[in-house]
Design an enzyme around this catalytic site. Structure first.
Site, PDB file in Angstrom:
ATOM      1  N   SER A  64      -2.104   2.799   3.695  1.00 46.32           N
ATOM      2  CA  SER A  64      -1.442   1.625   3.091  1.00 46.32           C
ATOM      3  C   SER A  64      -1.561   0.346   3.907  1.00 46.32           C
ATOM      4  CB  SER A  64       0.037   1.914   2.849  1.00 46.32           C
ATOM      5  OG  SER A  64       0.177   2.698   1.700  1.00 46.32           O
ATOM      6  N   LYS A  67      -3.340  -2.275   2.139  1.00 52.96           N
ATOM      7  CA  LYS A  67      -2.696  -3.079   1.083  1.00 52.96           C
ATOM      8  C   LYS A  67      -2.609  -4.555   1.492  1.00 52.96           C
ATOM      9  CE  LYS A  67       0.030   0.655  -1.168  1.00 52.96           C
ATOM     10  NZ  LYS A  67      -0.576   1.889  -0.689  1.00 52.96           N
ATOM     11  N   TYR A 189      -8.678   1.971  -5.848  1.00 56.07           N
ATOM     12  CA  TYR A 189      -7.479   2.072  -5.005  1.00 56.07           C
ATOM     13  C   TYR A 189      -7.646   3.164  -3.945  1.00 56.07           C
ATOM     14  CZ  TYR A 189      -2.777   3.348  -3.530  1.00 56.07           C
ATOM     15  OH  TYR A 189      -1.685   3.675  -2.762  1.00 56.07           O
ATOM     16  N   TYR A 241       8.460   0.074   2.992  1.00 55.15           N
ATOM     17  CA  TYR A 241       9.103   0.675   1.807  1.00 55.15           C
ATOM     18  C   TYR A 241      10.624   0.655   1.957  1.00 55.15           C
ATOM     19  CZ  TYR A 241       4.484   2.435   2.830  1.00 55.15           C
ATOM     20  OH  TYR A 241       3.189   2.510   3.246  1.00 55.15           O
ATOM     21  N   VAL A 259       0.260   6.037   5.755  1.00 51.77           N
ATOM     22  CA  VAL A 259       0.553   7.456   5.976  1.00 51.77           C
ATOM     23  C   VAL A 259      -0.470   8.149   6.887  1.00 51.77           C
ATOM     24  CG1 VAL A 259       1.993   7.877   3.944  1.00 51.77           C
ATOM     25  CG2 VAL A 259      -0.490   8.163   3.771  1.00 51.77           C
TER      26      VAL A 259
HETATM   27  N1  GLN Z   1      -3.125   6.465  -0.259  1.00 53.46           N
HETATM   28  C1  GLN Z   1      -1.728   6.688  -0.066  1.00 53.46           C
HETATM   29  C2  GLN Z   1      -1.028   6.936  -1.391  1.00 53.46           C
HETATM   30  O1  GLN Z   1      -1.365   6.275  -2.321  1.00 53.46           O
HETATM   31  C3  GLN Z   1      -1.142   5.512   0.654  1.00 53.46           C
HETATM   32  C4  GLN Z   1       0.335   5.648   0.898  1.00 53.46           C
HETATM   33  C5  GLN Z   1       0.780   5.089   2.221  1.00 53.46           C
HETATM   34  O2  GLN Z   1       0.037   4.943   3.176  1.00 53.46           O
HETATM   35  N2  GLN Z   1       2.061   4.885   2.304  1.00 53.46           N
HETATM   36  O3  GLN Z   1      -0.170   7.759  -1.527  1.00 53.46           O
END
Ligand code: GLN
Length: 305
Positions: A64, A67, A189, A241, A259
């Site tokens: 993420s 993002k 994505y 988050y 993650v």
């Molecule tokens: N690719 C992961 C997902 O979509 C990214 C989530 C993350 O890093 N929080 O679940």
């Protein structure tokens, strides 16, 4: 930098000894193959000073953290119109939650939860000729780092198991906030999440969020000062988050986690610091990464507050 070096070394050695209560992400099977003892830190200042410790040169799945990069490119391409598609409010919910979308009529709370990043990917697909190639070259050009790449393995692994993201994308499409084919959007994505970078590469690539005068080697600016302000603001309020408040409270810097266990944090006008430790707390943020950064801003007495 001299002062940072000693402080970083001390905190690193201290946090290394701490019993890690986190768990490596395994809902994307490929991510579980990482050595959970990896622990690296890298800091890059806006004056180009750098300092590394531990596994700072090993590439890992940035997940993420990507993002920020997709949002940056979409913001550059369509400007303020991006905020008609995705909001800028904290969600107070897990990164992969479907809960608020029904009430919010398919407009994700912010670009740093999965729903928001999927909409940002949809914008990029509409704007770019070859989304995967064009996005990758945008990322490579920020620091002229041609070694930057996706991991097919991680992207495919997530494609096979990404049921919540598949649901999110379809759900948002039902409200009309996904314009392209859902499979194309999801494929893009998953690839953006699979980007692999080291702590050093991450600290260097995000310097454009710390340095108002940042230019790449082609003398191009990445974002204006006001655009960078907005992205930092969303990082501070939404980068972790439903633990964004906790991160602001304990660390006091805009940041973003993934993650894969990476966290980047920005001190505007000073530096970008990256920590990588794969074991995650229950909210999906690196346990030791947060602990390290909390000690770092506490010991240096240098946060944005
Ligand atoms: N690719 C992961 C997902 O979509 C990214 C989530 C993350 O890093 N929080 O679940």
């Amino acid at each position: 930098m001299k002062n940072y070096k000693k402080i970083i070394e001390d905190i690193y050695n201290d946090v290394k000894q701490v019993d890690d209560i986190g768990k490596v992400a395994n809902y994307i099977p490929e991510l579980a193959n990482v050595n959970e003892n990896n622990f690296g830190v890298h800091i890059t200042t806006i004056n180009g000073e750098e300092f590394s410790i531990g596994d700072a040169d090993k590439k890992f799945s940035i997940q993420s953290v990507s993002k920020i990069l997709t949002l940056t490119l979409a913001y550059k391409l369509i400007g303020e119109k991006i905020w008609n598609r995705v909001d800028v409010e904290p969600s107070g919910n897990p990164f992969n939650s479907l809960l608020q979308l029904e009430a919010d009529l398919g407009k994700p709370r912010n670009p740093f939860i999965n729903a928001g990043a999927i909409v940002v990917c949809d914008v990029l697909i509409s704007e770019l000729k070859n989304p995967k190639e064009d996005f990758l070259s945008f990322c490579r050009n920020i620091t002229n780092n041609q070694s930057l790449n996706y991991s097919d393995k991680v992207a495919q692994s997530e494609k096979n198991t990404g049921f919540r993201n598949i649901a999110l994308c379809n759900f948002i499409k039902s409200f009309g906030n996904i314009k392209n084919d859902v499979n194309r959007v999801l494929d893009f994505y998953f690839y953006t999440c699979s980007l692999e970078m080291s702590c050093k590469e991450l600290s260097e690539i995000f310097l454009y969020l710390a340095d108002d005068n940042y230019k790449n080697d082609k003398e191009e600016t990445i974002l204006s000062t006001s655009e960078a302000k907005r992205i930092n603001a969303i990082m501070l309020t939404c980068g972790f988050y439903d633990e964004s408040g906790e991160f602001a409270f304990r660390v006091g810097l805009p940041g973003k986690s993934g993650v894969g266990g990476g966290i980047i944090a920005i001190h505007p006008d000073e530096f970008c610091i990256t920590v990588w430790s794969p074991k995650l707390n229950p909210k999906g943020n690196s346990y030791k990464g947060m602990l390290f950064l909390e000690k770092f801003t506490s010991n240096t007495e240098n946060s944005i507050f």
